[in-house]
Design a protein around this motif. Structure first.
Motif, PDB file in Angstrom:
ATOM      1  N   GLY A  28      48.925   7.070  32.873  1.00 26.02           N
ATOM      2  CA  GLY A  28      47.698   6.297  32.681  1.00 26.02           C
ATOM      3  C   GLY A  28      47.272   5.566  33.941  1.00 26.02           C
ATOM      4  N   ALA A  29      46.492   4.503  33.750  1.00 26.31           N
ATOM      5  CA  ALA A  29      45.963   3.746  34.891  1.00 26.31           C
ATOM      6  C   ALA A  29      47.049   2.837  35.446  1.00 26.31           C
ATOM      7  CB  ALA A  29      44.758   2.926  34.437  1.00 26.31           C
TER       8      ALA A  29
ATOM      9  N   SER B  41      38.746   8.926  26.917  1.00 30.56           N
ATOM     10  CA  SER B  41      38.016   7.754  27.407  1.00 30.56           C
ATOM     11  C   SER B  41      36.782   7.452  26.547  1.00 30.56           C
ATOM     12  CB  SER B  41      37.586   7.978  28.854  1.00 30.56           C
ATOM     13  OG  SER B  41      36.905   6.851  29.331  1.00 30.56           O
ATOM     14  N   PRO B  42      36.708   6.247  25.969  1.00 33.23           N
ATOM     15  CA  PRO B  42      37.745   5.206  25.982  1.00 33.23           C
ATOM     16  C   PRO B  42      38.748   5.470  24.865  1.00 33.23           C
ATOM     17  CG  PRO B  42      35.829   4.410  24.798  1.00 33.23           C
ATOM     18  CD  PRO B  42      35.486   5.798  25.255  1.00 33.23           C
ATOM     19  N   SER B  43      39.871   4.771  24.911  1.00 35.84           N
ATOM     20  CA  SER B  43      40.838   4.934  23.818  1.00 35.84           C
ATOM     21  C   SER B  43      40.679   3.823  22.777  1.00 35.84           C
ATOM     22  CB  SER B  43      42.267   4.995  24.360  1.00 35.84           C
ATOM     23  OG  SER B  43      42.520   3.944  25.223  1.00 35.84           O
ATOM     24  N   LEU B  44      39.607   3.044  22.916  1.00 35.35           N
ATOM     25  CA  LEU B  44      39.249   2.056  21.884  1.00 35.35           C
ATOM     26  C   LEU B  44      37.749   2.138  21.629  1.00 35.35           C
ATOM     27  CD1 LEU B  44      39.619  -0.594  20.163  1.00 35.35           C
ATOM     28  CD2 LEU B  44      39.218  -1.855  22.288  1.00 35.35           C
TER      29      LEU B  44
ATOM     30  N   PHE C  43      34.917   0.092  19.145  1.00 36.59           N
ATOM     31  CA  PHE C  43      34.850  -1.048  18.233  1.00 36.59           C
ATOM     32  C   PHE C  43      33.405  -1.421  17.933  1.00 36.59           C
ATOM     33  CE2 PHE C  43      33.441  -4.401  21.055  1.00 36.59           C
ATOM     34  CZ  PHE C  43      33.800  -3.941  22.304  1.00 36.59           C
TER      35      PHE C  43
ATOM     36  N   LYS D 234      31.179  -4.846  16.200  1.00 33.01           N
ATOM     37  CA  LYS D 234      31.240  -6.221  15.718  1.00 33.01           C
ATOM     38  C   LYS D 234      30.872  -6.223  14.233  1.00 33.01           C
ATOM     39  CE  LYS D 234      30.265  -8.932  19.837  1.00 33.01           C
ATOM     40  NZ  LYS D 234      29.428  -9.981  20.417  1.00 33.01           N
TER      41      LYS D 234
ATOM     42  N   GLU E   8      43.708   4.140  13.197  1.00 37.16           N
ATOM     43  CA  GLU E   8      44.214   4.889  14.349  1.00 37.16           C
ATOM     44  C   GLU E   8      43.804   6.330  14.149  1.00 37.16           C
ATOM     45  OE1 GLU E   8      48.225   2.293  15.166  1.00 37.16           O
ATOM     46  OE2 GLU E   8      48.278   4.460  15.516  1.00 37.16           O
TER      47      GLU E   8
ATOM     48  N   PHE F 102      41.991   4.128  19.101  1.00 38.70           N
ATOM     49  CA  PHE F 102      41.962   3.005  18.172  1.00 38.70           C
ATOM     50  C   PHE F 102      40.515   2.692  17.790  1.00 38.70           C
ATOM     51  CE2 PHE F 102      45.639   2.662  20.928  1.00 38.70           C
ATOM     52  CZ  PHE F 102      46.660   2.564  19.995  1.00 38.70           C
TER      53      PHE F 102
ATOM     54  N   ARG G 208      38.147  -0.094  15.613  1.00 37.89           N
ATOM     55  CA  ARG G 208      38.184  -1.435  15.019  1.00 37.89           C
ATOM     56  C   ARG G 208      36.769  -1.910  14.683  1.00 37.89           C
ATOM     57  NH1 ARG G 208      42.855  -0.366  15.289  1.00 37.89           N
ATOM     58  NH2 ARG G 208      44.649  -1.648  15.865  1.00 37.89           N
TER      59      ARG G 208
ATOM     60  N   LYS H 182      35.494  -5.652  14.133  1.00 37.49           N
ATOM     61  CA  LYS H 182      36.061  -7.010  14.252  1.00 37.49           C
ATOM     62  C   LYS H 182      34.970  -8.060  14.353  1.00 37.49           C
ATOM     63  CE  LYS H 182      39.997  -7.835  15.652  1.00 37.49           C
ATOM     64  NZ  LYS H 182      41.309  -8.129  16.205  1.00 37.49           N
TER      65      LYS H 182
END
Lengths: 213, 115
Positions: free
Chosen positions: A92-93, A123-126, A128, A130, A191, A209, A211, A213
């Motif tokens: 990874g980075a 990319s990205p691994s998240l 999300f 609001k 996940e 991931f 989310r 949130k």
């Protein structure tokens, strides 16, 4: 008389100045685990008017070493610090810092940034959202490392509140996974496991991931 | 990028993306403290409320970090005074998870302990 004195003082101040100027103090590399290591060459020049001596070079990690041909550089003289980063199990980075200190206690920081690519870069691994925001789909890009062909077998979500679709941008090379939550009125997480067929000898899964949130 | 002159430590102690402990604790925004050190050092002593996230256990620890994280929170990563654990974790959060508002605690846990 006063003017001459000022000139002498000014020239002595200039003469006392010693400094290093770096060509590329921040360097970026892209590598694959098989490369095992990368080497950055940090060129510098003594742009001061007096010789400068390097007292110490400190690396931030036992995985990183630095080499310098000699310690003292005359005004106008150029040199190079060779920084070697050995990956070990790192992926990874990655970011490694090198601190260079002169005998006059000047300090410079060199920055080595390296992306050690898996067979597939995610990319990205998240992704999300609001709580209360629009629940439009968000895209995760999957790109195979140079020279590799990786196919997506499927994507599994740990939570049915998130839907996924896979689009092939370039077969074996590039894919786009769109992730969409059913609604964003409450906190929810998942996940996503991306199942691939590469590398052939040991196919890999990748996690994303999701989310609210 | 052309020639780039770095300043001496005396002139500019903070690197880009770093924050001092005394400044960070005064931020009005919610914060997530991230301990980038080894598990043993984290368990021995840490900043109260911090979550563990290090390179050795990255895959296993990211979900727990995300439970504590929120899009309106500042993330402050700390390591030891020496070493690059905090810089690397902050870099991975920015580059891999694409999380913004990520900071590195200047001086690491040692400096926080002295506050």
């Amino acid at each position: 008389m006063i003017r001459s004195l000022v000139l002498v003082l000014a020239s002595s101040l200039v003469a006392a100045h010693a400094d290093l100027t770096w060509d590329k103090p921040i360097q970026e590399f892209h590598a694959v685990p098989e490369d095992k290591a990368i080497t950055g060459r940090y060129a510098f020049k003594n742009t001061g008017t007096t010789p400068i001596s390097i007292k110490r070079i400190t690396t931030s990690c036992g995985c990183t070493s630095a080499k310098l041909d000699k310690k003292t550089y005359a005004p106008g003289e150029s040199g190079e610090i060779e920084v070697k980063f050995v990956f070990g199990g790192r992926r990874g980075a990655q970011r490694k810092m090198v601190s260079v200190t002169s005998t006059e206690k000047q300090e410079w920081r060199l920055d080595l940034r390296c992306w050690i690519q898996e067979p597939l870069t995610v990319s990205p691994s998240l992704v999300f959202w609001k709580v209360g925001s629009q629940h439009e789909g968000k895209v995760v890009k999957l790109t195979a490392a140079p020279g590799q062909s990786v196919n997506i077998r499927g994507v599994k979500s740990s939570n049915p509140m998130f839907k996924t679709t896979v689009d092939t941008v370039e077969p074996g090379r590039q894919y786009a996974v769109t992730v969409t939550p059913n609604d964003t009125t409450q906190v929810v997480s998942a996940e996503l496991v991306i199942d691939t067929d590469g590398p052939q000898e040991k196919p890999r899964n990748y996690k994303v991931f999701a989310r609210v949130k | 990028m052309g020639l780039w002159q770095l300043k001496t430590r005396k002139e500019a102690a903070l690197e880009p993306g770093e924050v001092r402990a005394r400044e960070a604790v005064q931020w009005a925004t919610d914060k997530v403290w991230v301990d980038a050190r080894s598990r043993s050092r984290f368990e021995h002593r840490n900043i109260p409320g911090a979550v563990l996230l290090n390179s050795e256990e990255w895959d296993e620890l990211v979900p727990k970090f995300l439970d504590a994280w929120g899009p309106d929170k500042a993330v402050i990563v700390y390591g030891d005074r020496q070493g690059d654990s905090a810089q690397t974790i902050a870099f991975r959060l920015r580059e891999e998870l694409k999380i913004g508002n990520v900071w590195v605690l200047h001086g690491g846990f040692d400096e926080w302990s002295r506050q």
